[in-house]
Design an enzyme around this catalytic site. Structure first.
Site, PDB file in Angstrom:
ATOM      1  N   ASP A  30       0.810  -1.219   0.000  1.00 19.51           N
ATOM      2  CA  ASP A  30       0.000   0.000   0.000  1.00 19.51           C
ATOM      3  C   ASP A  30       0.845   1.271   0.000  1.00 19.51           C
ATOM      4  OD1 ASP A  30      -2.279  -1.666   0.231  1.00 19.51           O
ATOM      5  OD2 ASP A  30      -2.040  -1.725   2.407  1.00 19.51           O
ATOM      6  N   GLU A  45     -11.548   1.228  -3.678  1.00 19.66           N
ATOM      7  CA  GLU A  45     -10.881   1.718  -2.471  1.00 19.66           C
ATOM      8  C   GLU A  45      -9.613   2.467  -2.873  1.00 19.66           C
ATOM      9  OE1 GLU A  45     -10.469  -1.984  -0.442  1.00 19.66           O
ATOM     10  OE2 GLU A  45      -8.858  -2.696  -1.727  1.00 19.66           O
TER      11      GLU A  45
END
Length: 540
Positions: free
Chosen positions: A35, A200
């Site tokens: 991420d 997302e």
């Protein structure tokens, strides 16, 4: 005078050098560093990653060229910033975003803590190496939050979902007063995504009069993608890019898979680059060393949509280098790292949840790290006496020098290869009667088994694990003896496709009293992590 053969060889060497000087290899930060989010200040880039149930949280890196990265700290290094009590594996710190604005760095993030819900907050600092502020909590639910600083001075908070669990999965936005942390507008849904599941990871950018909204879709596995939309108004409506997804390897045979969860940054020469996560499957499509940080070039012409790596797919070798590429610098993460425990370990070392500092000492025995085993063990959702670093290469060896003479049979200490509290391989010393025993154990959810047991003589022991794509091999030695093999365990059973979750394997040392405080300390003199760059004979 050179003959033709010598001349051909010389030209070949020069060509190879020139080619290598104009290429780099993904991942640029290997191992369990998922991420990624990035920002730039001047000529310096700064990048952060998720850290889940581990402490300290959010590793932060710096680079001059997007390829050579150095960790300069961890953003959340105090329990007041990062409460992790009883945090389950793959909960905790999700997908931080880093941004730089008016001389201040901001990191906004979600702390996921099971039934207690999702807590979004941000911290800030004028120095990316820290210290960072105490958390400023924000009233907007969802995960993967991001901040966007508009040209008119307004600031926006963006996440997936809104304030209620019943909200439709989509990207939501509100205006925030950054100084107070108060929400000053309603939360509005601004985009449902391009059609992929699990939309997302939102990030907003402004370019050529458009607001561009970048998202991750498809779930963080083989179907992972990156999509983008744009609008002339920050509240929408947002138009989906006609060739979404702009990045995915879901139909490729690349070494790199699961490409997604991206962030964009503009270099000083005005070129654009993307950081994103990906993973490298080992055998039979199983990946176990985690989702890793990659970099891709982006072509982004005025009023047009961005094109990632020319084809919208990522490769292991990229034949385009960023500006200021440091070709004379050694490739990072490819040298042995020896941690001598005459001082507290470096930034790459992590603990399970919030550690009790009384269980760790470098002064009780000079030149050694002493672990005082508490009642918790590696199976508990707690914080045992444990410290680890990430596995970053398929082919590696890791070894540690241990002095441990357990006084009771319930006491143990050793080396662990861990995916989470349910899936780990443990190589440890314990006592049976008058004898010290070295045991190798696997724990695979509810299945636990002792693979081997060896009687030890008195004195210190070197514990070692070596790995490749298929196996972990455990061995040991005492005094000046040669290594003796204790057992071989398969990597696949620690893989994400088996264990679930979002973590990657870590290599740790630990001590425990298994339900009671240990009466005998475990002393570790050093820990060595050695990448092994050999021809990989494992099946693809």
């Amino acid at each position: 005078m050179m003959n033709k053969k010598t001349m051909f060889f010389s030209v070949f060497i020069v060509m190879c050098y020139c080619l290598s000087a104009q290429s780099y290899q993904n991942p640029v930060i290997p191992g369990f560093y998922p991420d990624p989010s990035i920002c730039r200040s001047g000529d310096d880039y700064f990048l952060v990653n998720s850290s889940f149930e581990y402490f300290p949280g959010i590793p932060i890196w710096t680079s001059k060229d997007l390829i050579h990265w150095k960790q300069i700290g961890n953003v959340l290094n105090r329990a007041s910033q990062l409460p992790l009590t009883n945090t389950k594996p793959s909960n905790g710190i999700y997908a931080p975003t880093i941004r730089y604005h008016n001389g201040e760095f901001y990191v906004v993030v979600t702390n996921v803590n099971g039934n207690k819900g999702y807590h979004n907050f941000y911290v800030h600092s004028s120095n990316p190496a820290g210290p960072w502020s105490e958390p400023v909590h924000y009233e907007q639910n969802g995960i993967d939050p991001s901040l966007f600083f508009d040209e008119d001075g307004k600031t926006y908070f963006i996440s997936n979902r809104g304030t209620r669990s019943t909200d439709e999965r989509a990207i939501y936005q509100s205006e925030i007063d950054l100084k107070s942390g108060k929400r000053i507008s309603a939360i509005q849904q601004i985009w449902k995504g391009s059609g992929g599941s699990y939309v997302e990871g939102p990030h907003m950018y402004k370019k050529d009069g458009y607001y561009y909204l970048l998202t991750a879709e498809g779930g963080t596995s083989f179907g992972h993608t990156v999509a983008i939309a744009r609008s002339r108004n920050i509240w929408g409506p947002f138009e989906s890019c006609p060739y979404n997804p702009i990045l995915t390897n879901r139909m490729s045979y690349s070494v790199i898979q699961g490409t997604g969860h991206a962030d964009l940054v503009q270099a000083p020469d005005s070129s654009w680059w993307m950081v994103h996560l990906a993973f490298r499957p080992a055998v039979d499509g199983i990946h176990f060393i985690g989702r890793e940080t990659c970099v891709a070039p982006v072509e982004w012409k005025k009023d047009e949509w961005p094109i990632v790596n020319k084809t919208g797919q990522e490769e292991e070798i990229i034949y385009q280098v960023p500006p200021h590429y440091q070709s004379d610098q050694p490739v990072p993460f490819q040298t042995a790292i020896i941690t001598n425990f005459n001082e507290m370990p470096g930034f790459e070392w992590i603990y399970l949840r919030n550690p009790d500092s009384t269980n760790y000492s470098i002064i009780s025995r000079s030149g050694w790290l002493r672990l005082n085993g508490n009642a918790y063990n590696l199976f508990d959702l707690a914080s045992p006496a444990f410290i680890a670093r990430r596995q970053q290469h398929f082919n590696f060896s890791a070894s540690t020098y241990l002095s441990f003479d357990p006084g009771k049979e319930h006491e143990e200490a050793g080396l662990t290869v861990m995916m989470d509290n349910r899936f780990h391989y443990d190589f440890y010393i314990q006592r049976k009667g008058q004898q010290r025993i070295l045991s190798l154990r696997y724990a695979l959810d509810s299945l636990q088994y002792i693979v081997s047991q060896t009687e030890l003589t008195a004195g210190e022991v070197v514990l070692k694990v070596s790995g490749d794509k298929r196996n972990y091999t455990f061995s040991f030695k005492q005094k000046d003896e040669k290594y003796q093999q204790a057992g071989i365990l398969n990597t696949r059973f620690l893989g994400t496709e088996v264990s679930g979750g979002y973590n990657g394997v870590v290599l740790g040392i630990y001590a425990t009293g298994n339900g009671k405080n240990s009466t005998s300390p475990a002393d570790f003199k050093w820990f060595e992590y050695q990448p092994l760059f050999i021809k990989d004979k494992s099946p693809k």
